[in-house]
Design an enzyme around this catalytic site. Structure first.
Site, mmCIF file in Angstrom:
data_model
loop_
_atom_site.group_PDB
_atom_site.id
_atom_site.type_symbol
_atom_site.label_atom_id
_atom_site.label_comp_id
_atom_site.label_asym_id
_atom_site.label_seq_id
_atom_site.Cartn_x
_atom_site.Cartn_y
_atom_site.Cartn_z
ATOM 1 N N SER A 1 -3.309 6.254 14.183
ATOM 2 C CA SER A 1 -3.873 7.413 13.492
ATOM 3 C C SER A 1 -4.289 8.485 14.483
ATOM 4 C CB SER A 1 -5.099 6.947 12.704
ATOM 5 O OG SER A 1 -5.881 8.042 12.296
ATOM 6 N N VAL B 1 -16.044 19.529 -1.831
ATOM 7 C CA VAL B 1 -15.518 20.000 -0.548
ATOM 8 C C VAL B 1 -16.620 19.793 0.486
ATOM 9 C CG1 VAL B 1 -14.672 22.005 0.733
ATOM 10 C CG2 VAL B 1 -14.011 21.691 -1.674
ATOM 11 N N ASN C 1 -9.320 10.214 0.229
ATOM 12 C CA ASN C 1 -8.522 11.289 0.803
ATOM 13 C C ASN C 1 -8.488 12.500 -0.129
ATOM 14 O OD1 ASN C 1 -7.957 9.658 3.002
ATOM 15 N ND2 ASN C 1 -6.088 8.837 2.080
ATOM 16 N N LEU C 2 -8.318 13.661 0.468
ATOM 17 C CA LEU C 2 -8.409 14.921 -0.270
ATOM 18 C C LEU C 2 -7.382 15.038 -1.399
ATOM 19 C CD1 LEU C 2 -9.454 17.866 -0.615
ATOM 20 C CD2 LEU C 2 -7.705 18.525 1.070
ATOM 21 N N ASP D 1 0.801 -8.716 1.794
ATOM 22 C CA ASP D 1 -0.326 -7.857 1.430
ATOM 23 C C ASP D 1 -1.410 -8.743 0.825
ATOM 24 O OD1 ASP D 1 -0.282 -4.503 0.828
ATOM 25 O OD2 ASP D 1 -1.933 -5.668 -0.008
ATOM 26 N N TYR E 1 -13.521 3.647 11.931
ATOM 27 C CA TYR E 1 -12.109 3.494 11.569
ATOM 28 C C TYR E 1 -11.226 3.927 12.745
ATOM 29 C CZ TYR E 1 -7.547 4.976 9.856
ATOM 30 O OH TYR E 1 -6.194 5.179 9.733
ATOM 31 N N LYS F 1 -8.668 1.690 15.359
ATOM 32 C CA LYS F 1 -7.271 2.012 15.684
ATOM 33 C C LYS F 1 -7.093 2.151 17.202
ATOM 34 C CE LYS F 1 -5.193 2.410 11.612
ATOM 35 N NZ LYS F 1 -4.102 1.502 11.212
ATOM 36 N N GLY G 1 0.811 -1.222 0.000
ATOM 37 C CA GLY G 1 0.000 0.000 0.000
ATOM 38 C C GLY G 1 0.842 1.268 0.000
ATOM 39 N N TYR G 2 0.157 2.374 0.136
ATOM 40 C CA TYR G 2 0.793 3.703 -0.001
ATOM 41 C C TYR G 2 1.899 3.917 1.042
ATOM 42 C CZ TYR G 2 0.919 8.895 0.176
ATOM 43 O OH TYR G 2 1.295 10.208 0.196
#
Length: 350
Positions: free
Chosen positions: A132, A225, A207-208, A33, A157, A161, A12-13
């Site tokens: 997070s 937005v 995500n933005l 993964d 979420y 965490k 992943g990222y």
């Protein structure tokens, strides 16, 4: 001989950027993964890992494995002698977690319990956990330091965490030879400077910044937005954006700290500066030279007005501090997006 570190969710990222830093710091990462958020490349290896092998001229051991498969995890731990585990694997979209809470609890909690049990059985007692800032919930004060109350999470979420953090803390109390780093990070953005790996959302980005970049590159028409009536400088949500490479380097600093026999420690990884949604849109317009169209939509359930870190403890105890500024974050993100306008090449463009 290089220390072997298991990296869960390493395709992943954030995981893939940490794999780069592990190799460059002299470690031997073994990546697992399940492809829930990683793109399958040649030879059934994540495309991110395949590209890292190319630009670092190395080979990386990869296993397709879901942490819900405890026997598969057992088999892996029998094969290797790991010095530590970096645990990134998990579902991670705030909005989706509000719609599918049971799935988030089942996947994130069960996977982490399986991992802890197998680590314990094989005497692997060093863990770096990808937590997070969502564990802080709606902030009572800003900036947020590690003493800020946790558990008042605004979405499943964040709750998942928080529960995993509590499991790890309790386990470290019970097992005195365990060491764990709980890294609460804020909003990772940017990409590796090569432009070869970066955030590659499956479907519509949650995500933005990936969304903003996809509008800039022409892959999406318009950014929504979510809310312009928050108590912030321009009414849009304010977040602490951190370069993913800075974040990855923070994991290496945490891994080294485990050697001190530190028990269970918590650190914020952020820059300490908050930027609004509209400020981020303007910054990406400046970097890309493109107009980024947006429309105002209703607030998203589970979102908060502002969230940014007090990162001084990580500086003091880990010797880690974010180095890259907003301009660099946007430059690296734009390089990745413009080189890979439809993401990794496996037909995931939507």
């Amino acid at each position: 001989m290089a220390e072997k570190v298991l990296v869960t969710g390493g395709g992943g990222y954030i995981g893939s950027h940490c794999v780069v830093e592990l190799i460059e710091a002299g470690y031997h990462p073994v990546v697992v993964d399940n492809f829930s958020n990683a793109v399958r490349g040649e030879g059934d290896v994540p495309e991110s890992i395949r590209r890292i092998e190319k630009f670092l001229d190395t080979s990386i051991e990869f296993h397709e494995l879901d942490l819900l498969d405890q026997p598969g995890l057992e088999k892996l731990f029998k094969k290797h002698s790991f010095s530590a585990v970096m645990h990134f694997a998990g579902l991670k979209a705030v909005g989706e977690s509000v719609e599918q809470p049971l799935r988030y609890y089942r996947v994130n909690l069960t996977a982490s319990m399986n991992l802890l049990e197998v680590m314990q059985a094989h005497k692997v007692h060093n863990l770096v956990f990808s937590s997070s800032a969502t564990v802080y919930g709606d902030p009572q004060r800003l900036p947020i330091d590690e003493q800020h109350p946790v558990g008042g999470c605004t979405n499943p979420y964040g709750q998942s965490k928080y529960f995993i953090e509590e499991m790890i803390k309790d386990h470290c109390k019970a097992e005195k030879d365990w060491n764990a780093m709980l890294l609460r990070y804020f909003n990772p953005i940017g990409a590796h400077s090569s432009g070869l790996i970066g955030e590659n959302p499956q479907g519509i980005p949650n995500n933005l910044l990936p969304y903003v970049a996809q509008v800039a590159v022409g892959r999406r028409e318009c950014l929504s937005v979510y809310g312009n009536d928050y108590d912030t400088l321009d009414g849009t949500g304010v977040r602490d954006y951190i370069h993913v490479v800075d974040l990855a380097k923070g994991h290496i600093a945490a891994l080294k700290k485990l050697k001190d026999g530190c028990g269970c420690k918590v650190y914020n990884l952020g820059t300490g500066t908050g930027y609004s949604v509209l400020q981020m849109v303007k910054a990406m317009e400046k970097t890309s030279g493109k107009e980024i169209k947006y429309k105002i939509a209703a607030r998203r359930e589970g979102d908060i007005a502002s969230c940014y870190a007090d990162p001084r403890l990580a500086d003091k105890e880990l010797g880690w501090k974010a180095k890259f500024d907003l301009e660099r974050m946007c430059e690296d993100l734009w390089r990745w997006q413009s080189k890979n306008p439809t993401g990794f090449p496996d037909g995931t463009a939507s």
